[in-house]
Scaffold this motif. Structure first.
Motif, PDB file in Angstrom:
ATOM      1  N   ARG A 264      38.513  42.074  37.430  1.00  7.26           N
ATOM      2  CA  ARG A 264      37.245  41.342  37.293  1.00  7.26           C
ATOM      3  C   ARG A 264      37.537  40.589  36.075  1.00  7.26           C
ATOM      4  O   ARG A 264      36.525  39.561  35.911  1.00  7.26           O
ATOM      5  CB  ARG A 264      35.992  42.316  36.995  1.00  7.26           C
ATOM      6  CG  ARG A 264      35.611  43.480  37.945  1.00  7.26           C
ATOM      7  CD  ARG A 264      34.837  42.729  39.009  1.00  7.26           C
ATOM      8  NE  ARG A 264      33.577  42.380  38.664  1.00  7.26           N
ATOM      9  CZ  ARG A 264      32.593  43.066  38.549  1.00  7.26           C
ATOM     10  NH1 ARG A 264      32.434  44.475  38.745  1.00  7.26           N
ATOM     11  NH2 ARG A 264      31.167  42.666  38.096  1.00  7.26           N
TER      12      ARG A 264
ATOM     13  N   VAL B 269      30.848  40.942  31.980  1.00  2.93           N
ATOM     14  CA  VAL B 269      31.426  40.518  33.265  1.00  2.93           C
ATOM     15  C   VAL B 269      30.358  40.463  34.457  1.00  2.93           C
ATOM     16  O   VAL B 269      30.222  39.529  35.162  1.00  2.93           O
ATOM     17  CB  VAL B 269      32.415  41.730  33.812  1.00  2.93           C
ATOM     18  CG1 VAL B 269      33.014  41.792  35.172  1.00  2.93           C
ATOM     19  CG2 VAL B 269      33.753  41.602  32.733  1.00  2.93           C
TER      20      VAL B 269
ATOM     21  N   LEU C 297      38.113  47.219  35.001  1.00  2.00           N
ATOM     22  CA  LEU C 297      37.732  46.068  35.217  1.00  2.00           C
ATOM     23  C   LEU C 297      38.890  45.000  35.454  1.00  2.00           C
ATOM     24  O   LEU C 297      38.814  43.892  35.230  1.00  2.00           O
ATOM     25  CB  LEU C 297      36.914  45.380  33.999  1.00  2.00           C
ATOM     26  CG  LEU C 297      35.430  45.891  33.736  1.00  2.00           C
ATOM     27  CD1 LEU C 297      34.874  45.403  32.382  1.00  2.00           C
ATOM     28  CD2 LEU C 297      34.768  45.799  34.884  1.00  2.00           C
TER      29      LEU C 297
ATOM     30  N   ASP D  51      29.596  37.008  36.567  1.00  2.00           N
ATOM     31  CA  ASP D  51      29.556  36.870  37.928  1.00  2.00           C
ATOM     32  C   ASP D  51      28.208  36.446  38.577  1.00  2.00           C
ATOM     33  O   ASP D  51      28.004  35.642  39.591  1.00  2.00           O
ATOM     34  CB  ASP D  51      29.937  38.396  38.392  1.00  2.00           C
ATOM     35  CG  ASP D  51      31.442  38.636  38.290  1.00  2.00           C
ATOM     36  OD1 ASP D  51      32.061  37.880  37.995  1.00  2.00           O
ATOM     37  OD2 ASP D  51      31.661  39.809  38.652  1.00  2.00           O
TER      38      ASP D  51
END
Ligand code: PLP
Length: 420
Positions: free
Chosen positions: A235, A194, A232, A198
């Motif tokens: 996310r 993740v 998460l 990002d």
């Protein structure tokens, strides 16, 4: 083509597959065998607690069939409440039930990526994701090396270099992975994945999709999965939880935003064009999930984790022998993270599996095309109702097989081969 020619053609294709030792067939495990194979990780399929809760739900009046697709006559208040409760349990904004995990993945991947988008997926991703990608309008589909953040990074970087609309944020990049991989039993480095997405896609056009099939009911607080365990939820773009493994039912849910849910209701073909689950199927899912969210399954989860530790330590103590060519008869690949799935790599998967089966243990040989050539293995799954002594007996059996191979010089199959 006449039916005769078609039959002949299919027979020849099957024969070629048989000659490559890749022929699949249906089998039924012996009644007295010990299950080290099924995905029934919490041993719920034989749980009297679950059975009683389920039977209680089946008392009274209800329609046997759902009556149609969920979009037509198949929907019900019971289904909507179940969906809401499962969604809340996994701490997601919205959720949509599907008849199976295969339908959920294929519907999601086939419909959500838009034309010009890119899907980057772990090379070991499940066949249902491939099915969806095949049908999708995404411009490019490319794999990264299994569980390798470095490979994901370099794939993303080269995609950005070759396609300015990715760098500018015009095209979307979907990153597909599983939290626990069904063949290796290893856990995805999700935090790093993740973070990498990002960082490399600062225009927020990176969307991580996590298949939690083998984590559902097993990993995270009360079995809510890896995404919840790592905090998460906000996310990742979508999660797929399936009910056919630890929950011992059928079906799946896609967890996502409300707008994605509405989009799937309109465009996910396996949802639109298939009869929805019947009340008995939904009642089974509710009964099973209730064991998770009330904490009644916690003793099963803790038994399972103790068995995982026990098997790990027994395997470490095992003396690994070599065959006549000096090749290790068994290798335990590194398993980042813990799961209840173990893979025992061996050049002789069928022989080892057969040896264990003859001794009363249900284990399966996994061979190409399910795994790449050179990664043949025997897959062992642990379950809450396995015992430490069953594990000890299985490990002894594996040890005896290595002794026999060593003493005989070759595996039975290799001996037969050399006589030909
Ligand atoms: C990782 C993964 N995803 C999806 C599926 C499909 O789920 P279902 O069995 O509910 O169709 C499976 C099952 O084989 C799986 O292992």
């Amino acid at each position: 083509m006449s039916e005769e020619t078609l039959t002949e053609s299919m027979r020849n294709t099957l024969e070629r597959r048989r000659q490559r030792s890749g022929l699949r067939s249906l089998t039924i495990a012996g009644d007295n065998s010990t299950d080290f194979s099924s995905n029934d990780f919490l041993s719920l399929r034989s749980s009297s607690l679950l059975r009683a809760a389920y039977m209680e739900r089946l008392r009274g009046d209800f329609d046997l069939g759902s009556g149609g697709s969920r979009l037509l006559d198949g929907n019900s208040k019971f289904a909507e409440q179940l969906e809401t409760d499962i969604t809340a349990f996994h701490r997601a904004p919205a959720g949509l039930l599907f008849n199976s995990g295969f339908d959920a993945n294929s519907g999601l991947y086939a419909s959500v990526p838009q034309s010009g988008d890119i899907v980057i997926y772990d090379e070991y991703i499940h066949a249902s994701v491939h099915e969806g990608m095949r049908l999708s309008r995404a411009a490019t589909r490319v794999s990264f090396s299994h569980n390798s953040v470095a490979s994901l990074r370099s794939t993303l970087e080269s995609m950005k270099r070759g396609n300015s609309s990715i760098a500018s944020g015009k095209s979307n990049v979907f990153v597909g992975l599983e939290s626990v991989y069904s063949m290796d039993g290893d856990v995805a480095p999700l935090v790093d994945i993740v973070r990498c997405v990002d960082e490399l896609l600062p225009n927020k056009n990176g969307y991580v999709i996590v298949d939690e099939a083998h984590a559902t009911g097993v990993i995270g607080a009360r079995g809510a999965g890896l995404v919840c365990e790592l905090g998460l939820e906000n996310r990742v773009f979508a999660r797929v939880h399936t009910f056919g493994k630890a929950l011992s039912c059928n079906g799946a849910i896609v967890l996502c935003s409300e707008i994605t849910k509405q989009y799937l209701i309109n465009y996910a073909r396996p949802l639109i064009y298939s009869t929805f689950m019947s009340y008995p199927a939904l009642a089974a899912i509710r009964s099973s999930y209730e064991l998770l969210w009330t904490g009644l399954a916690e003793n099963r989860r803790s038994r399972l984790w103790k068995l995982v530790q026990h098997f790990d330590s027994r395997l470490e103590q095992l003396d690994v022998l070599t065959d006549v060519h000096g090749a290790a008869l068994l290798q335990m690949p590194p398993r980042p993270g813990k799961s209840s799935i173990f893979s025992l790599l061996t050049p002789y998967p069928r022989e080892l599996a057969r040896y264990c089966q003859d001794a009363g243990f249900v284990v399966r040989a996994i061979v190409p095309p399910t795994v790449p050539k050179g990664a043949e293995r025997v897959r062992v799954c642990l379950h809450a109702d396995n015992s430490t002594s069953e594990i000890d007996l299985l490990v002894q059996c594996i040890g005896r097989w290595m002794d026999d191979v060593k003493a005989g010089g070759k595996t039975p199959a290799a001996r037969k081969q050399s006589r030909l």
